[in-house]
Design an enzyme around this catalytic site. Structure first.
Site, PDB file in Angstrom:
ATOM      1  N   HIS A   1       1.504   4.315  -2.926  1.00 57.67           N
ATOM      2  CA  HIS A   1       1.419   5.768  -2.767  1.00 57.67           C
ATOM      3  C   HIS A   1       2.586   6.455  -3.479  1.00 57.67           C
ATOM      4  O   HIS A   1       2.430   7.538  -4.045  1.00 57.67           O
ATOM      5  CB  HIS A   1       1.446   6.141  -1.290  1.00 57.67           C
ATOM      6  CG  HIS A   1       0.094   6.136  -0.631  1.00 57.67           C
ATOM      7  ND1 HIS A   1      -0.994   6.792  -1.153  1.00 57.67           N
ATOM      8  CD2 HIS A   1      -0.337   5.563   0.521  1.00 57.67           C
ATOM      9  CE1 HIS A   1      -2.041   6.619  -0.362  1.00 57.67           C
ATOM     10  NE2 HIS A   1      -1.671   5.868   0.659  1.00 57.67           N
TER      11      HIS A   1
ATOM     12  N   ASP B   1      -4.853   0.937  -2.455  1.00 59.60           N
ATOM     13  CA  ASP B   1      -5.319  -0.410  -2.108  1.00 59.60           C
ATOM     14  C   ASP B   1      -5.331  -1.308  -3.337  1.00 59.60           C
ATOM     15  O   ASP B   1      -4.867  -2.456  -3.292  1.00 59.60           O
ATOM     16  CB  ASP B   1      -6.728  -0.355  -1.506  1.00 59.60           C
ATOM     17  CG  ASP B   1      -6.732   0.093  -0.057  1.00 59.60           C
ATOM     18  OD1 ASP B   1      -5.645   0.161   0.544  1.00 59.60           O
ATOM     19  OD2 ASP B   1      -7.819   0.364   0.477  1.00 59.60           O
TER      20      ASP B   1
ATOM     21  N   GLU C   1      -6.559   6.671  -1.819  1.00 63.06           N
ATOM     22  CA  GLU C   1      -6.533   5.501  -0.949  1.00 63.06           C
ATOM     23  C   GLU C   1      -7.025   4.254  -1.686  1.00 63.06           C
ATOM     24  O   GLU C   1      -6.461   3.169  -1.553  1.00 63.06           O
ATOM     25  CB  GLU C   1      -7.398   5.750   0.291  1.00 63.06           C
ATOM     26  CG  GLU C   1      -6.764   6.687   1.304  1.00 63.06           C
ATOM     27  CD  GLU C   1      -5.482   6.116   1.895  1.00 63.06           C
ATOM     28  OE1 GLU C   1      -5.512   4.986   2.415  1.00 63.06           O
ATOM     29  OE2 GLU C   1      -4.456   6.785   1.811  1.00 63.06           O
TER      30      GLU C   1
ATOM     31  N   HIS D   1       0.838  -1.198   0.000  1.00 63.71           N
ATOM     32  CA  HIS D   1       0.000   0.000   0.000  1.00 63.71           C
ATOM     33  C   HIS D   1       0.875   1.252   0.000  1.00 63.71           C
ATOM     34  O   HIS D   1       0.624   2.201  -0.755  1.00 63.71           O
ATOM     35  CB  HIS D   1      -0.917  -0.017   1.227  1.00 63.71           C
ATOM     36  CG  HIS D   1      -1.800   1.188   1.337  1.00 63.71           C
ATOM     37  ND1 HIS D   1      -3.080   1.221   0.843  1.00 63.71           N
ATOM     38  CD2 HIS D   1      -1.585   2.405   1.893  1.00 63.71           C
ATOM     39  CE1 HIS D   1      -3.620   2.406   1.080  1.00 63.71           C
ATOM     40  NE2 HIS D   1      -2.728   3.142   1.728  1.00 63.71           N
ATOM     41  N   GLU D   2       1.913   1.275   0.836  1.00 62.13           N
ATOM     42  CA  GLU D   2       2.798   2.440   0.899  1.00 62.13           C
ATOM     43  C   GLU D   2       3.612   2.592  -0.381  1.00 62.13           C
ATOM     44  O   GLU D   2       3.842   3.703  -0.860  1.00 62.13           O
ATOM     45  CB  GLU D   2       3.729   2.318   2.106  1.00 62.13           C
ATOM     46  CG  GLU D   2       3.025   2.265   3.451  1.00 62.13           C
ATOM     47  CD  GLU D   2       2.122   3.467   3.700  1.00 62.13           C
ATOM     48  OE1 GLU D   2       2.345   4.545   3.100  1.00 62.13           O
ATOM     49  OE2 GLU D   2       1.169   3.323   4.487  1.00 62.13           O
TER      50      GLU D   2
END
Length: 485
Positions: free
Chosen positions: A138, A203, A199, A134-135
């Protein structure tokens, strides 16, 4: 009021989106829109400089893991995920923060931190990988660009110090206030509020990365769900992180729907994951006696592998308590049963080293280095044993054989400084102590070390030039840091 503002500004790309008021519709959540607003972003080189400075600022304020085995593990998982991402060549650096709070975040330049508390909360390796994926998403999806653009209007040291202070704002109001002052003084609108679309994209992309790297996509909703359920037991005293970064029912539903599109299969945990969790429980534990009870209670539970991991954890606890005979007995037995498991072999060698049995420790490490030449965690400990036995030149050669990624660890420069000290090259020793202090965010101490190096006898033109250049650089960094405060 101040704390609320700090939380709104927090430069923490955490696993969860902010909590809406109970009466608000979730569609009204204002998370950061970090698209490229003007097309004028800082250059890749500047972004890497900002990332390095950000990491140094973190090192000066929080406890970042320096254990080579833990670092090697988290970096290996991260790189396995990055390899199948949209930016497989991007220079990510993954690290563990020794904090019991559940958190993970990404900074500029691909620096991704995961708290030990989050790792210990996971119950499967794929759950840890889901947070990291997930990070990574980003970063690869450019959700950080607007923050990088705003930071680019400030000097690198000022921006990095500000970002680190904002990240730590909830833990240190003083640092958070300093960050606010820096923002106001620079007339910078610095806010990282991921949009709901950001977000969802993180995901979705993260789940694809999981699948491509042979981790379980279903681990993402599973981990979210367990964290959501855990909030029920806190009543009105919900931890700050869970109040401000909740797992919503819609997020769990969305991620589970996406996960169900992937074929079901079993994803067993690696032994490395289990062993690192055992080690982190010892490293991050506040009370060794409680840690001992934890492992003792599990010696006769679970699978054979899980019981063996508990035995290993008990050995590490005994070593931390300096119960050397007990640790020696445990690790000897583990090595006899699992002679090719590097963690057990290294723990036995470490036990000899901490008992000041330097010759025996060196022999064990030399054997391990020969058997596992690519294992850099073993190399770090081998270097320490070489220094303890007066073989500084061998230690120097081993240090220079380490990968570029090892150079991001402050301990690398610390060992170089100790090595040159034992080689009676004081100028080089002070030079590398300067780099160690700089890596730890202690620029003034770095300046002191450079000046000591310049006073050393027998300086040649080449080294003298390096010292002058580094002194000027550190002085300028210190000046900018003072201006930021």
């Amino acid at each position: 009021m101040q704390k609320t503002v700090l939380l709104a500004l927090a430069f923490s790309l955490t696993v969860f989106p902010p909590l809406p008021h109970a009466a608000d519709d979730i569609s009204k959540i204002e998370l950061p829109d970090m698209g490229d607003s003007s097309g004028t972003l800082i250059t890749p080189e500047e972004e890497q400089q900002l990332g390095s400075a950000f990491f140094r600022s973190l090192n000066s304020q929080i406890t970042i893991n320096q254990d080579p085995e833990v670092q090697q593990y988290i970096q290996s998982v991260g790189q396995k995920l990055v390899t199948v991402s949209d930016l497989p060549g991007y220079p990510f650096h993954f690290f563990v923060v020794l904090e019991n709070d559940i958190n993970a975040f990404a900074g500029p330049g691909g620096y991704v931190g995961v708290n030990s508390g989050l790792i210990l909360t996971t119950e499967a390796e794929s759950e840890l990988a889901s947070v990291m994926a997930h990070e990574i998403a980003h970063v690869t999806q450019r959700h950080l660009y607007r923050a990088a653009e705003a930071a680019g209007r400030l000097s690198i040291p000022t921006a990095a110090a500000m970002l680190a202070a904002i990240l730590l704002g909830t833990q240190s109001p003083q640092l958070g206030q300093a960050a606010l002052v820096a923002i106001q003084a620079g007339s910078i609108q610095f806010q990282i509020d991921f949009t709901r679309e950001n977000e969802e994209e993180a995901d979705r992309v993260g789940m694809h990365i999981l699948s491509e790297s042979q981790f379980d996509p279903r681990s993402m909703p599973t981990f979210f769900e367990r964290l959501q359920q855990s909030t029920r037991y806190y009543g009105q005293n919900i931890p700050e992180f869970l109040r401000t970064h909740p797992v919503t029912a819609s997020r769990i539903s969305d991620s589970r729907g996406r996960a169900d599109q992937y074929p079901y299969k079993q994803y067993p945990d690696s032994l490395g994951y289990q062993l690192i969790r055992a080690k982190l429980r010892v490293l991050a534990g506040a009370d060794p006696s409680e840690t001992r009870k934890y492992f003792e209670a599990r010696l006769n539970q679970g699978t054979s592998e899980q019981r063996t991991v508990s035995t290993y954890g008990l050995g590490l606890t005994a070593l931390a308590q300096q119960k050397f005979a007990e640790a020696e007995h445990i690790f000897q037995k583990l090595v006899a049963n699992f002679p090719d498991q590097t963690q057990y072999c290294a723990a036995l060698a470490r036990t000899a080293l901490e008992q000041n049995q330097f010759a025996r420790a060196l022999a064990l490490y030399e054997n391990l280095s020969s058997r596992f030449p690519e294992n850099e965690a073993i190399k770090f400990e081998y270097i320490t044993s070489l220094l303890k036995t007066g073989q500084a030149e061998k230690a120097r050669q081993a240090l220079f054989s380490l990968s570029a990624n090892a150079h991001k660890l402050p301990v690398y420069y610390q060992l170089l400084a100790e090595t040159y000290g034992k080689l009676h090259q004081s100028a080089e020793s002070h030079r590398y102590f300067a780099e160690y202090y700089y890596a730890m965010g202690q620029t003034r101490d770095a300046i002191t070390q450079i000046r000591l190096a310049q006073k050393s006898k027998g300086l040649n033109f080449y080294l003298s030039s390096i010292l002058s250049e580094r002194l000027n650089f550190f002085l300028e960094e210190d000046k900018k840091a003072r201006e930021a405060h």
